[in-house]
Design an enzyme around this catalytic site. Structure first.
Site, mmCIF file in Angstrom:
data_model
loop_
_atom_site.group_PDB
_atom_site.id
_atom_site.type_symbol
_atom_site.label_atom_id
_atom_site.label_comp_id
_atom_site.label_asym_id
_atom_site.label_seq_id
_atom_site.Cartn_x
_atom_site.Cartn_y
_atom_site.Cartn_z
ATOM 1 N N ASP A 11 37.471 43.869 48.999
ATOM 2 C CA ASP A 11 37.385 43.010 47.820
ATOM 3 C C ASP A 11 38.199 41.761 48.123
ATOM 4 O O ASP A 11 38.972 41.723 49.082
ATOM 5 C CB ASP A 11 37.948 43.728 46.585
ATOM 6 C CG ASP A 11 37.950 42.841 45.354
ATOM 7 O OD1 ASP A 11 36.969 42.089 45.152
ATOM 8 O OD2 ASP A 11 38.936 42.857 44.597
ATOM 9 N N SER A 12 38.054 40.773 47.260
ATOM 10 C CA SER A 12 38.844 39.556 47.436
ATOM 11 C C SER A 12 40.335 39.825 47.223
ATOM 12 O O SER A 12 41.166 39.047 47.664
ATOM 13 C CB SER A 12 38.369 38.517 46.421
ATOM 14 O OG SER A 12 38.406 39.077 45.117
ATOM 15 N N TYR A 43 37.731 34.715 44.914
ATOM 16 C CA TYR A 43 36.436 34.295 45.443
ATOM 17 C C TYR A 43 35.600 33.663 44.318
ATOM 18 O O TYR A 43 34.695 32.882 44.579
ATOM 19 C CB TYR A 43 35.653 35.497 45.986
ATOM 20 C CG TYR A 43 36.106 36.041 47.333
ATOM 21 C CD1 TYR A 43 37.289 35.605 47.931
ATOM 22 C CD2 TYR A 43 35.347 36.994 47.997
ATOM 23 C CE1 TYR A 43 37.689 36.127 49.161
ATOM 24 C CE2 TYR A 43 35.729 37.510 49.228
ATOM 25 C CZ TYR A 43 36.902 37.079 49.812
ATOM 26 O OH TYR A 43 37.282 37.586 51.020
ATOM 27 N N GLY A 44 35.902 34.048 43.096
ATOM 28 C CA GLY A 44 35.111 33.646 41.916
ATOM 29 C C GLY A 44 34.701 32.184 41.886
ATOM 30 O O GLY A 44 33.547 31.861 41.646
ATOM 31 N N CYS A 74 33.246 43.801 45.459
ATOM 32 C CA CYS A 74 33.535 42.532 44.794
ATOM 33 C C CYS A 74 32.207 42.031 44.253
ATOM 34 O O CYS A 74 31.246 41.886 45.015
ATOM 35 C CB CYS A 74 34.108 41.549 45.811
ATOM 36 S SG CYS A 74 34.290 39.875 45.177
ATOM 37 N N ASN A 75 32.156 41.813 42.960
ATOM 38 C CA ASN A 75 30.892 41.383 42.355
ATOM 39 C C ASN A 75 30.473 40.004 42.845
ATOM 40 O O ASN A 75 29.290 39.745 43.046
ATOM 41 C CB ASN A 75 31.030 41.349 40.833
ATOM 42 C CG ASN A 75 31.078 42.727 40.245
ATOM 43 O OD1 ASN A 75 30.080 43.237 39.789
ATOM 44 N ND2 ASN A 75 32.236 43.365 40.285
ATOM 45 N N THR A 76 31.456 39.132 43.040
ATOM 46 C CA THR A 76 31.143 37.777 43.473
ATOM 47 C C THR A 76 30.510 37.818 44.860
ATOM 48 O O THR A 76 29.452 37.230 45.094
ATOM 49 C CB THR A 76 32.423 36.915 43.470
ATOM 50 O OG1 THR A 76 33.056 37.041 42.196
ATOM 51 C CG2 THR A 76 32.115 35.474 43.745
ATOM 52 N N GLU A 153 45.504 40.531 36.638
ATOM 53 C CA GLU A 153 46.476 40.427 37.737
ATOM 54 C C GLU A 153 47.890 40.271 37.184
ATOM 55 O O GLU A 153 48.861 40.680 37.804
ATOM 56 C CB GLU A 153 46.121 39.244 38.637
ATOM 57 C CG GLU A 153 44.729 39.382 39.200
ATOM 58 C CD GLU A 153 44.637 39.402 40.713
ATOM 59 O OE1 GLU A 153 45.443 38.741 41.357
ATOM 60 O OE2 GLU A 153 43.727 40.086 41.228
ATOM 61 N N CYS A 185 32.587 42.530 37.102
ATOM 62 C CA CYS A 185 33.715 42.053 37.911
ATOM 63 C C CYS A 185 34.663 43.224 38.081
ATOM 64 O O CYS A 185 34.896 43.991 37.133
ATOM 65 C CB CYS A 185 34.410 40.902 37.198
ATOM 66 S SG CYS A 185 35.898 40.358 38.053
ATOM 67 N N THR A 186 35.194 43.329 39.287
ATOM 68 C CA THR A 186 36.034 44.487 39.610
ATOM 69 C C THR A 186 37.248 44.648 38.692
ATOM 70 O O THR A 186 37.735 45.746 38.498
ATOM 71 C CB THR A 186 36.567 44.330 41.040
ATOM 72 O OG1 THR A 186 37.074 43.000 41.182
ATOM 73 C CG2 THR A 186 35.490 44.577 42.052
ATOM 74 N N HIS A 187 37.733 43.536 38.168
ATOM 75 C CA HIS A 187 38.952 43.607 37.352
ATOM 76 C C HIS A 187 38.696 44.086 35.920
ATOM 77 O O HIS A 187 39.589 44.587 35.260
ATOM 78 C CB HIS A 187 39.596 42.227 37.259
ATOM 79 C CG HIS A 187 40.264 41.775 38.517
ATOM 80 N ND1 HIS A 187 39.599 41.641 39.695
ATOM 81 C CD2 HIS A 187 41.552 41.442 38.765
ATOM 82 C CE1 HIS A 187 40.438 41.220 40.628
ATOM 83 N NE2 HIS A 187 41.635 41.095 40.088
HETATM 84 N N1 DGL Z 1 36.671 40.614 42.905
HETATM 85 C C1 DGL Z 1 36.112 39.529 42.157
HETATM 86 C C2 DGL Z 1 34.799 40.022 41.493
HETATM 87 O O1 DGL Z 1 34.555 41.199 41.334
HETATM 88 C C3 DGL Z 1 37.060 39.017 41.105
HETATM 89 C C4 DGL Z 1 38.230 38.273 41.676
HETATM 90 C C5 DGL Z 1 37.866 37.016 42.409
HETATM 91 O O2 DGL Z 1 37.454 36.010 41.781
HETATM 92 O O3 DGL Z 1 38.008 37.018 43.613
HETATM 93 O O4 DGL Z 1 33.996 39.209 41.122
#
Ligand code: DGL
Length: 269
Positions: A11-12, A43-44, A74-76, A153, A185-187
């Site tokens: 993930d990012s 990464y968003g 990571c969804n992005t 975070e 999104c993972t968060h």
């Molecule tokens: N991991 C990213 C996602 O799931 C969220 C955090 C990021 O922007 O890197 O989209």
């Protein structure tokens, strides 16, 4: 046949730990190598080209660890990079979009689905396209919620400000009569209670992490890649990050609900 190689997850940053948690629950005997690209998070807001480059580098790092399956947690990255990267590697690679979408389509009764994610994820329309592929008559309403990542975070999961921000971001979804929403999104799974509170009990929250873990177990089974070793004592996960490990270890505990043994910094991903 037993394949004792680990599963690679990246993930990012630390958000992918929501996926680690579910994979551990679903596949307790499997070893996991996790890489959080903490030096380059988020990464968003980044471009597709940059995210593809980072994803390839992350995969090459995981391959050095001899992984048998890679989960792009990571969804992005899954939204904009998966199609470009998967054809370049022999190892099976799975993202988080498809599993979340299948669950949402299955759950939704009135065929009105909400999607929330980072700006890049929403702009890519990856969720919407995947949903329409399954059923073109489903109405999809997407909203980017960029501040949610920072709230998580920061550990602000239930503060007054969090509730206010969630309420403001989700307002456009309130009058759309959606019965299902994908936490794209993972968060976001860490904000579930507040999101549920704001949207009301009638809206079902789809946590992709759970679906991803299930999808991973299916791939391993179908391809004969499951291990038959019994779970070793202690933690089955090796954590790697690209920036200083202390903060990751501290915050990671919130995601996983246990202390992270050892987090190692890798300098050249
Ligand atoms: N991991 C990213 C996602 O799931 C969220 C955090 C990021 O922007 O890197 O989209």
């Amino acid at each position: 046949m037993s394949d004792t190689r680990p599963i690679g997850i990246f993930d990012s940053g630390m958000g992918g730990l929501t996926v680690v948690k579910e994979v551990m629950r679903n596949l307790p005997n499997e070893k996991i190598v996790y890489f959080g690209d903490t030096a380059r998070v988020p990464y968003g807001p980044k471009s597709k080209e940059t995210i593809i480059r980072f994803s390839i580098e992350n995969i090459l790092f995981l391959l050095k660890n001899n992984v048998k399956l890679i989960i792009v947690a990571c969804n992005t990255a899954s939204s904009v990079a998966l199609t470009a990267i998967e054809k370049n590697f022999k190892v099976p690679i799975m993202g988080v979009i498809e599993p979340g979408v299948s669950a949402a389509v299955r759950i939704s009764k009135n065929k009105r689905i909400g999607i929330i994610g980072t700006k890049t994820t929403i702009k890519s329309r990856a969720y919407e396209q995947q949903i329409k592929k399954i059923n073109p008559s489903i109405q999809v309403y997407s909203v980017a919620c960029p501040l949610f990542v920072s709230l998580v975070e920061e550990g602000w999961l239930k503060t007054k400000i969090t509730k206010q921000i969630v309420t403001d971001y989700l307002r456009p979804l309130k009058n759309k009569d959606i019965d299902t929403i994908v936490l794209g999104c993972t968060h976001y799974p860490l904000l579930k209670p507040v999101i549920q509170d704001v949207l009301g009990k009638k809206v079902q929250l789809v946590d992709s992490a759970r679906q991803v873990a299930y999808g991973a177990s299916q791939i391993l089974e179908q391809q004969g890649l499951l291990t038959n070793r019994k779970k070793a004592k202690g933690q089955n996960v090796c954590f790697y990050v690209s920036d200083e490990p202390d903060n990751f270890a501290q915050q990671g505990e919130k995601f996983l609900g246990f202390k992270l043994n050892k987090v190692r910094k890798v300098s050249n991903v």
